[in-house]
Design a protein around this motif. Sequence first.
Motif, PDB file in Angstrom:
ATOM      1  N   ALA A   1       0.979   3.376   2.401  1.00  0.00           N
ATOM      2  CA  ALA A   1       1.572   3.436   3.744  1.00  0.00           C
ATOM      3  C   ALA A   1       2.774   2.489   3.858  1.00  0.00           C
ATOM      4  O   ALA A   1       3.779   2.829   4.504  1.00  0.00           O
ATOM      5  CB  ALA A   1       0.526   3.099   4.798  1.00  0.00           C
ATOM      6  N   GLU A   2       2.704   1.337   3.230  1.00  0.00           N
ATOM      7  CA  GLU A   2       3.818   0.385   3.290  1.00  0.00           C
ATOM      8  C   GLU A   2       5.021   0.887   2.483  1.00  0.00           C
ATOM      9  O   GLU A   2       6.163   0.725   2.923  1.00  0.00           O
ATOM     10  CB  GLU A   2       3.356  -0.990   2.804  1.00  0.00           C
ATOM     11  CG  GLU A   2       2.419  -1.649   3.814  1.00  0.00           C
ATOM     12  CD  GLU A   2       1.655  -2.834   3.261  1.00  0.00           C
ATOM     13  OE1 GLU A   2       1.386  -3.752   4.059  1.00  0.00           O
ATOM     14  OE2 GLU A   2       1.311  -2.848   2.057  1.00  0.00           O
TER      15      GLU A   2
ATOM     16  N   HIS B   1       6.916  12.012   0.411  1.00  0.00           N
ATOM     17  CA  HIS B   1       5.508  11.745   0.092  1.00  0.00           C
ATOM     18  C   HIS B   1       5.444  10.534  -0.833  1.00  0.00           C
ATOM     19  O   HIS B   1       6.331  10.342  -1.665  1.00  0.00           O
ATOM     20  CB  HIS B   1       4.875  12.926  -0.647  1.00  0.00           C
ATOM     21  CG  HIS B   1       4.949  14.209   0.093  1.00  0.00           C
ATOM     22  ND1 HIS B   1       4.057  14.560   1.067  1.00  0.00           N
ATOM     23  CD2 HIS B   1       5.829  15.239   0.003  1.00  0.00           C
ATOM     24  CE1 HIS B   1       4.364  15.747   1.549  1.00  0.00           C
ATOM     25  NE2 HIS B   1       5.443  16.177   0.923  1.00  0.00           N
TER      26      HIS B   1
ATOM     27  N   ARG C   1       4.188   5.005  -6.202  1.00  0.00           N
ATOM     28  CA  ARG C   1       4.003   3.596  -5.886  1.00  0.00           C
ATOM     29  C   ARG C   1       3.810   2.707  -7.108  1.00  0.00           C
ATOM     30  O   ARG C   1       4.500   1.714  -7.297  1.00  0.00           O
ATOM     31  CB  ARG C   1       2.801   3.437  -4.935  1.00  0.00           C
ATOM     32  CG  ARG C   1       2.581   2.000  -4.460  1.00  0.00           C
ATOM     33  CD  ARG C   1       1.357   1.908  -3.569  1.00  0.00           C
ATOM     34  NE  ARG C   1       0.141   1.873  -4.339  1.00  0.00           N
ATOM     35  CZ  ARG C   1      -0.496   0.754  -4.688  1.00  0.00           C
ATOM     36  NH1 ARG C   1      -0.040  -0.418  -4.310  1.00  0.00           N
ATOM     37  NH2 ARG C   1      -1.597   0.813  -5.398  1.00  0.00           N
TER      38      ARG C   1
ATOM     39  N   GLU D   1       5.633   4.057   2.035  1.00  0.00           N
ATOM     40  CA  GLU D   1       6.135   5.154   2.870  1.00  0.00           C
ATOM     41  C   GLU D   1       6.998   4.612   4.010  1.00  0.00           C
ATOM     42  O   GLU D   1       8.046   5.180   4.331  1.00  0.00           O
ATOM     43  CB  GLU D   1       4.978   5.976   3.421  1.00  0.00           C
ATOM     44  CG  GLU D   1       5.438   7.223   4.139  1.00  0.00           C
ATOM     45  CD  GLU D   1       4.288   8.134   4.521  1.00  0.00           C
ATOM     46  OE1 GLU D   1       4.492   8.955   5.432  1.00  0.00           O
ATOM     47  OE2 GLU D   1       3.196   8.039   3.923  1.00  0.00           O
ATOM     48  N   ALA D   2       6.595   3.502   4.615  1.00  0.00           N
ATOM     49  CA  ALA D   2       7.390   2.889   5.679  1.00  0.00           C
ATOM     50  C   ALA D   2       8.738   2.409   5.138  1.00  0.00           C
ATOM     51  O   ALA D   2       9.770   2.560   5.804  1.00  0.00           O
ATOM     52  CB  ALA D   2       6.618   1.737   6.318  1.00  0.00           C
TER      53      ALA D   2
ATOM     54  N   ASP E   1      10.817   5.552   4.732  1.00  0.00           N
ATOM     55  CA  ASP E   1      11.279   6.032   6.038  1.00  0.00           C
ATOM     56  C   ASP E   1      12.446   5.188   6.543  1.00  0.00           C
ATOM     57  O   ASP E   1      13.435   5.720   7.057  1.00  0.00           O
ATOM     58  CB  ASP E   1      10.143   6.030   7.057  1.00  0.00           C
ATOM     59  CG  ASP E   1       9.095   7.098   6.795  1.00  0.00           C
ATOM     60  OD1 ASP E   1       9.370   8.058   6.029  1.00  0.00           O
ATOM     61  OD2 ASP E   1       7.982   6.971   7.351  1.00  0.00           O
TER      62      ASP E   1
ATOM     63  N   SER F   1       0.837  -1.200   0.000  1.00  0.00           N
ATOM     64  CA  SER F   1       0.000   0.000   0.000  1.00  0.00           C
ATOM     65  C   SER F   1       0.872   1.250   0.000  1.00  0.00           C
ATOM     66  O   SER F   1       2.100   1.176   0.147  1.00  0.00           O
ATOM     67  CB  SER F   1      -0.881   0.008   1.246  1.00  0.00           C
ATOM     68  OG  SER F   1      -0.062   0.181   2.408  1.00  0.00           O
TER      69      SER F   1
END
Length: 146
Positions: free
Chosen positions: A16-17, A43, A92, A19-20, A23, A14
């Motif tokens: 969020a994944e 982002h 993504r 983005e993780a 990070d 996803s």
Amino acid sequence: MSATADWADLRAPSLAEIEALADAAFAALPEEFRRLCHGIRIHVDDFPDEETLTEMECESEFDLLGLFRGVGLAQSGEVATGQMPNAVWLYRRPLLDYWAEHDESLGHLVTHVLVHEIGHHFGLSDDDMAGIEAAADEIGGDPGEA
């Protein structure tokens, strides 16, 4: 367990994944490099917006894996009032498409794109960026491996 069973229930990562992963990749970069990036924002979007695709002269929404926007050290100067903070966008769907066609981990790909998007705008050479990626591998390993 067969190789088929290992993949049978997996889904694409996803936003969020990704983005993780970004990070974790950023945290694994050498401290000297991260200091150059003070205040940078990361982002993740599925695709670049139409304005970006036009500006970058992309033929397809899959042409761009990432993008840096802002004022890097290579263009250093005073920050103008109202200027947006430096930011990196990772896309993504193009990342996943590239990953599916190449023999490297998704974590390595995210690290590579992140380092290159930041690095070019900080005036770093491809050799400098390769060294930063190698140092990140030594510090934190591949963020795609757990």
